[in-house]
Design a protein around this motif. Structure first.
Motif, short mmCIF file in Angstrom:
data_model
loop_
_atom_site.label_atom_id
_atom_site.label_comp_id
_atom_site.label_asym_id
_atom_site.label_seq_id
_atom_site.Cartn_x
_atom_site.Cartn_y
_atom_site.Cartn_z
N ILE A 187 -7.24 0.13 -0.90
CA ILE A 187 -7.05 -0.40 -2.25
C ILE A 187 -6.40 -1.78 -2.19
N VAL A 196 -0.94 12.25 -7.94
CA VAL A 196 -2.21 11.84 -7.34
C VAL A 196 -1.98 11.63 -5.85
N TYR A 245 2.21 1.65 -3.52
CA TYR A 245 1.12 2.11 -4.38
C TYR A 245 0.93 3.61 -4.20
N ARG A 246 0.88 4.05 -2.95
CA ARG A 246 0.70 5.47 -2.65
C ARG A 246 1.86 6.29 -3.21
N ALA A 280 1.47 6.66 -6.91
CA ALA A 280 0.43 7.64 -7.22
C ALA A 280 0.96 9.06 -7.04
N GLU A 281 1.68 9.29 -5.94
CA GLU A 281 2.22 10.62 -5.66
C GLU A 281 3.21 11.04 -6.74
N GLU A 334 -6.47 5.40 2.31
CA GLU A 334 -6.99 5.11 0.97
C GLU A 334 -6.15 4.04 0.27
N SER A 335 -4.84 4.16 0.36
CA SER A 335 -3.99 3.17 -0.32
C SER A 335 -4.11 1.80 0.35
N SER A 344 0.83 -1.21 0.00
CA SER A 344 0.00 0.00 0.00
C SER A 344 0.87 1.26 0.00
N LEU A 386 -2.94 10.24 -2.42
CA LEU A 386 -3.73 9.22 -1.74
C LEU A 386 -3.30 9.23 -0.28
N SER A 387 -4.26 9.10 0.61
CA SER A 387 -3.92 8.98 2.02
C SER A 387 -3.46 7.56 2.31
#
Length: 102
Positions: A69, A59, A50-51, A54-55, A65-66, A47, A61-62
């Motif tokens: 997912i 993007v 993934y975050r 995204a960053e 949130e990650s 996670s 994501l907290s």
């Protein structure tokens, strides 16, 4: 070796990642500490990665949130359904082998 396009590599990597995440969702009996002790990563690591990805793409994501997912549900819900207390032996192994970035 078969020559793969960058698009094919991305698509195949994404499919393998989705399969790994699906497998981990099905195996709630496998504790994160077991994954860390055996492989040096766990669901939380996924996670975080993934975050971070995204960053990198702009993007935001907290952490929650990650994790949702990766876990397929809120983290607290997954913990309540699946997490068990780690034995002293598992905790000791984790402390000995813990990756430096955790």
């Amino acid at each position: 070796m078969t020559e793969l396009s960058e698009e094919q590599k991305r698509d195949f990597e994404a499919a393998a990642f989705r399969r790994l995440v699906g497998h981990l969702r099905e195996r709630g009996d496998v504790q994160n500490i077991d994954l860390m002790n055996l492989a040096g990563f766990c669901r939380n690591c996924l996670s975080n990665w993934y975050r971070e990805a995204a960053e990198t793409e702009g993007v935001a994501l907290s952490k929650e949130e990650s994790r949702e997912i990766i876990y397929g549900m809120p983290y607290a819900e997954w913990q309540a359904q699946n997490q068990t207390a780690a034995s002293p032996d598992k905790l000791a192994t984790f402390e000995t082998n813990r990756p430096k970035d955790h």
